[in-house]
Design an enzyme around this catalytic site. Structure first.
Site, PDB file in Angstrom:
ATOM      1  N   CYS A  94       0.543  -1.274   0.473  1.00 10.49           N
ATOM      2  CA  CYS A  94       0.397  -0.149  -0.126  1.00 10.49           C
ATOM      3  C   CYS A  94       1.089   1.342   0.098  1.00 10.49           C
ATOM      4  O   CYS A  94       2.040   1.380   0.782  1.00 10.49           O
ATOM      5  CB  CYS A  94      -0.748  -0.171   1.454  1.00 10.49           C
ATOM      6  SG  CYS A  94      -1.790   1.761   1.319  1.00 10.49           S
TER       7      CYS A  94
ATOM      8  N   HIS B  16     -10.497   0.993   2.331  1.00 13.86           N
ATOM      9  CA  HIS B  16      -9.453   2.314   1.911  1.00 13.86           C
ATOM     10  C   HIS B  16     -11.003   3.957   2.412  1.00 13.86           C
ATOM     11  O   HIS B  16     -10.968   3.758   3.026  1.00 13.86           O
ATOM     12  CB  HIS B  16      -8.757   3.093   1.125  1.00 13.86           C
ATOM     13  CG  HIS B  16      -7.427   2.766   1.319  1.00 13.86           C
ATOM     14  ND1 HIS B  16      -7.007   3.153   2.537  1.00 13.86           N
ATOM     15  CD2 HIS B  16      -6.834   2.527   0.553  1.00 13.86           C
ATOM     16  CE1 HIS B  16      -5.290   2.812   2.415  1.00 13.86           C
ATOM     17  NE2 HIS B  16      -5.254   2.314   0.594  1.00 13.86           N
TER      18      HIS B  16
ATOM     19  N   HIS C  18      -9.159  -3.775  -2.288  1.00 14.13           N
ATOM     20  CA  HIS C  18      -7.959  -3.586  -1.130  1.00 14.13           C
ATOM     21  C   HIS C  18      -8.303  -1.873  -0.903  1.00 14.13           C
ATOM     22  O   HIS C  18      -8.316  -1.123   0.332  1.00 14.13           O
ATOM     23  CB  HIS C  18      -7.032  -3.401  -1.951  1.00 14.13           C
ATOM     24  CG  HIS C  18      -5.684  -2.518  -1.367  1.00 14.13           C
ATOM     25  ND1 HIS C  18      -4.529  -3.506  -0.456  1.00 14.13           N
ATOM     26  CD2 HIS C  18      -5.238  -1.022  -1.269  1.00 14.13           C
ATOM     27  CE1 HIS C  18      -3.776  -2.324  -0.220  1.00 14.13           C
ATOM     28  NE2 HIS C  18      -4.271  -0.908  -0.455  1.00 14.13           N
ATOM     29  N   GLU C  19      -8.550  -1.241  -2.555  1.00 11.39           N
ATOM     30  CA  GLU C  19      -9.154   0.370  -2.595  1.00 11.39           C
ATOM     31  C   GLU C  19     -10.468   0.486  -2.099  1.00 11.39           C
ATOM     32  O   GLU C  19     -10.499   1.898  -1.094  1.00 11.39           O
ATOM     33  CB  GLU C  19      -9.202   0.993  -4.066  1.00 11.39           C
ATOM     34  CG  GLU C  19      -7.579   0.441  -4.816  1.00 11.39           C
ATOM     35  CD  GLU C  19      -6.442   1.109  -3.996  1.00 11.39           C
ATOM     36  OE1 GLU C  19      -6.810   2.459  -2.659  1.00 11.39           O
ATOM     37  OE2 GLU C  19      -5.335   0.859  -4.357  1.00 11.39           O
TER      38      GLU C  19
END
Length: 175
Positions: free
Chosen positions: A101, A147, A143-144
């Protein structure tokens, strides 16, 4: 945003906040943020980025799988900006693979993710979009998306033994 936006690092409060939706697609600040996200991702050899990584707690991500120095085996896909994204699991098989990341430099970890997801989102003009993502691009999306939920990939790791230094990671993929 500044001329060269800084990618915030683990420990910054914004990375632990639930991001707010975008409701004004005509706002100049929104379009500047999209451009800043794209530029920061490209300059950092990233394959995806989320608005919280530039310190803005809004629901915007870019998924841009492509071979880079950080992910030499990544498949090529055109960058896609996804605003207010949601997803459904298409294939509930969970696969563990390596992630890193831009907000957590220097380490990699084996992270379990769904193999395939269907993503519903809005584009930069507020129009609806839908994609089926599989394998690495599905991993990048999840993954994004994390966030936007105030999570980082290390929150998904099953055991601390699945975390290694980035230098060790590169030794392993070069072998």
């Amino acid at each position: 945003m500044s001329e060269k936006p800084e990618i915030v690092q683990l420990g910054a409060e914004v990375l632990r906040q639930k991001a707010l939706p975008i409701d004004d697609f005509t706002c100049a600040k929104f379009h500047v943020l999209l451009s800043d996200l794209q530029n920061a991702m490209l300059e950092s050899n990233g394959v995806g980025i989320a608005a919280p990584q530039l310190g803005v707690s809004r629901q915007i991500i870019i998924v841009a799988s492509r071979p880079t120095a950080r992910y030499p085996k990544a498949p090529d896909m055109a960058p896609v900006a996804m605003v207010n994204p949601r997803f459904r699991i298409v294939d509930d098989n969970v696969v563990k693979d390596w992630e890193g990341c831009l907000s957590v430099p220097g380490i990699r970890a084996l992270v379990p993710r769904y193999r395939s997801v269907r993503v519903d989102y809005q584009d930069a003009h507020g129009r609806p979009g839908r994609m089926i993502l599989e394998d690495f691009p599905a991993r990048v999306f999840q993954h994004e998306y994390d966030h936007l939920q105030g999570l980082v990939y290390l929150d998904r790791v099953e055991t601390n033994q699945d975390i290694i230094s980035e230098s060790e990671f590169f030794k392993r993929i070069a072998a």
